[in-house]
Design an enzyme around this catalytic site. Structure first.
Site, PDB file in Angstrom:
ATOM      1  N   THR A  49       0.852  -1.198   0.000  1.00 54.96           N
ATOM      2  CA  THR A  49       0.000   0.000   0.000  1.00 54.96           C
ATOM      3  C   THR A  49       0.881   1.239   0.000  1.00 54.96           C
ATOM      4  O   THR A  49       2.098   1.150  -0.262  1.00 54.96           O
ATOM      5  CB  THR A  49      -0.996  -0.031   1.192  1.00 54.96           C
ATOM      6  OG1 THR A  49      -1.912   1.050   1.051  1.00 54.96           O
ATOM      7  CG2 THR A  49      -0.284   0.086   2.530  1.00 54.96           C
ATOM      8  N   ASN A  50       0.323   2.379   0.241  1.00 55.13           N
ATOM      9  CA  ASN A  50       1.093   3.630   0.263  1.00 55.13           C
ATOM     10  C   ASN A  50       0.604   4.501   1.423  1.00 55.13           C
ATOM     11  O   ASN A  50      -0.288   4.114   2.164  1.00 55.13           O
ATOM     12  CB  ASN A  50       0.969   4.352  -1.082  1.00 55.13           C
ATOM     13  CG  ASN A  50      -0.475   4.617  -1.440  1.00 55.13           C
ATOM     14  OD1 ASN A  50      -1.174   5.336  -0.729  1.00 55.13           O
ATOM     15  ND2 ASN A  50      -0.954   4.008  -2.522  1.00 55.13           N
ATOM     16  N   ARG A  51       1.177   5.673   1.544  1.00 54.65           N
ATOM     17  CA  ARG A  51       0.925   6.485   2.740  1.00 54.65           C
ATOM     18  C   ARG A  51      -0.329   7.360   2.660  1.00 54.65           C
ATOM     19  O   ARG A  51      -0.570   8.167   3.539  1.00 54.65           O
ATOM     20  CB  ARG A  51       2.126   7.411   2.986  1.00 54.65           C
ATOM     21  CG  ARG A  51       3.392   6.673   3.342  1.00 54.65           C
ATOM     22  CD  ARG A  51       4.489   7.682   3.652  1.00 54.65           C
ATOM     23  NE  ARG A  51       5.791   7.052   3.795  1.00 54.65           N
ATOM     24  CZ  ARG A  51       6.191   6.430   4.902  1.00 54.65           C
ATOM     25  NH1 ARG A  51       5.394   6.358   5.950  1.00 54.65           N
ATOM     26  NH2 ARG A  51       7.378   5.881   4.944  1.00 54.65           N
TER      27      ARG A  51
END
Ligand code: C5P
Length: 433
Positions: free
Chosen positions: A242-244
């Site tokens: 995933t990402n931030r």
């Protein structure tokens, strides 16, 4: 609002070389069935004669706060206007209007009116790009003014650049779109100029599919689809890539669009609370987001892809948890579908597409390249390495790049304020469809 049959357009003309084009705008608006009340600044009189407007408009041109026709002409004009359009709007008039000054009839009318205002800037490139001018325009946009940005082309001095007044047909389209949205479309009295005849009454063409926001905001009658959050791409049943992204900016956009009167669909990967009235669909992966967005985009007038969609995903997610004892797994990645580029390629006529470019380094250049390659109307460029901006902050700092070459900087502010700046720009783009 006017009670006359014809919508009243107050046509403000300020002192730029492009003032002569306001004559054409005046004629086209009268042909389209509007009652045009012209107001010139003293400086405008140096570029174009009053007699010309007197001959073409629906009532004599006014210049002074101290005219003979009415002791308080600005309140009469302001109260009776269905829309006020400023053609051309010089840097000076934009600044005075943005700061609430009312020292001549035009600015006093702008401050006295509750009607929608369309501002059509024209000036030299250096002035157009000056941060003071851009900041003033951003202020006006955030208050709901529709800005018809200048075009790039030959300028008065013979040089080329951004700052040339938009074509009269484009300006008339924008005015008619605003009138349509407020239910004040004119009935043409003469054969209208071709381009103005194509102005689409966006309000009636886009009945909301779900509840729309309260009040008659500048997005009333529009269907807006917003995506939010970072996608999660499974490696196995317990692990994801995933990402931030926090989804805060996307949710702020959905809520602001709702406040501005739109019927809003929000496709989000987060479990943030969403106010009632917004139609929310929760998804997790890029594939699920793609399916939801392509399905929902068919009925949308505006699509805002604020989600941070993963660019890569594991080619095959394992069905069972990968065992540590089996050693470090080799994960083969594949690209995800680019949802925004697909929307750009398949866009419905008149649909406005907005993308986000979270970048580091030369943010503006990279965002401009994405604007073109993905075929979108507006790219929100975001330097995620800047202090206080980007993922998981409550604040953000962005540059809004549009397909016409316009660039608006939104200095560090709340994500709610950024949302309003983006939507003000969207309203302008919708008006120009
Ligand atoms: O290419 P990049 O990921 O920087 O593009 C960002 C923009 O494209 C965002 O608006 C994002 O929502 C959208 N996007 C998308 N599908 C992808 C990747 C990004 O729609 N697979």
């Amino acid at each position: 609002m006017s009670e006359t049959a014809r919508p009243v357009v107050v046509l403000g003309v300020s002192g730029g070389i492009a003032a002569y084009k306001a004559v054409d705008v005046c004629r086209r608006l009268v042909d389209a069935g509007a009652h045009v009340a012209p107001v010139m600044t003293e400086a405008a009189g140096r570029f174009v004669g009053r007699t010309t407007f007197d001959a073409l408009a629906s009532e004599p041109v006014q210049v002074s706060l101290w005219g003979e026709r009415s002791p308080i002409p600005h309140t009469r004009l302001g109260q009776h206007a269905d829309v006020v359009v400023v053609v051309p709007a010089t840097a000076d008039v934009i600044a005075r209007y943005a700061h609430g000054m009312a020292d001549d009839l035009l600015t006093a009318t702008l401050i006295a009116t509750r009607a929608p205002v369309v501002v059509c800037p024209a000036m030299h490139t250096e002035m157009w790009e000056h941060p003071a001018v851009q900041a003033n325009l951003a202020t006006l946009e955030s208050r709901g003014a529709v800005i018809v940005p200048p075009e790039t082309g030959r300028l008065a001095g013979g040089d080329e650049g951004a700052g040339r007044l938009a074509e009269p047909a484009v300006i008339v389209d924008a005015v008619l779109a605003v009138l349509a949205r407020t239910g004040r479309s004119p009935a043409p009295t003469a054969a209208p100029a071709p381009a103005s005849a194509t102005a689409s009454p966006s309000a009636s063409a886009s009945a909301p599919a779900s509840a729309s926001g309260e009040g008659g905001g500048d997005l009333a009658g529009l269907r807006v689809l917003v995506t939010a959050g970072g996608t999660r791409e499974p490696i196995d049943p317990v692990r994801v890539i995933t990402n931030r992204s926090s989804g805060k900016q996307g949710h702020a956009l959905a809520e602001a669009a709702y406040r501005r009167g739109a019927a809003v669909v929000l496709v989000t990967t987060t479990d943030r609370p969403v106010p009632g009235g917004i139609d929310v669909e929760r998804v997790e992966t890029a594939a699920q987001m793609e399916e939801a967005v392509l399905r929902r985009a068919q009925g949308a007038d505006v699509v805002i892809m604020a989600a941070a969609v993963a660019d890569f995903r594991p080619k095959a997610a394992a069905d069972a948890k990968l065992k540590k004892s089996a050693g470090v797994p080799e994960i083969i990645l594949e690209p995800t579908p680019d949802i925004l580029a697909t929307l750009g390629a398949r866009r419905r006529p008149g649909q406005v597409l907005v993308g986000f470019a979270a970048e580091t380094g030369d943010v503006r250049e990279q965002a401009a390249a994405k604007l073109a390659s993905k075929g979108v109307d507006l790219m929100v460029a975001n330097d995620v390495s800047a202090p206080g901006a980007g993922f998981d902050h409550d604040t953000n700092e962005v540059t809004l790049l549009d397909r016409l070459g316009g660039a608006h900087q939104v200095p560090l502010t709340t994500k709610d304020a950024v949302a309003d700046a983006v939507l003000a720009r969207v309203a302008t783009l919708v008006a120009r469809r």
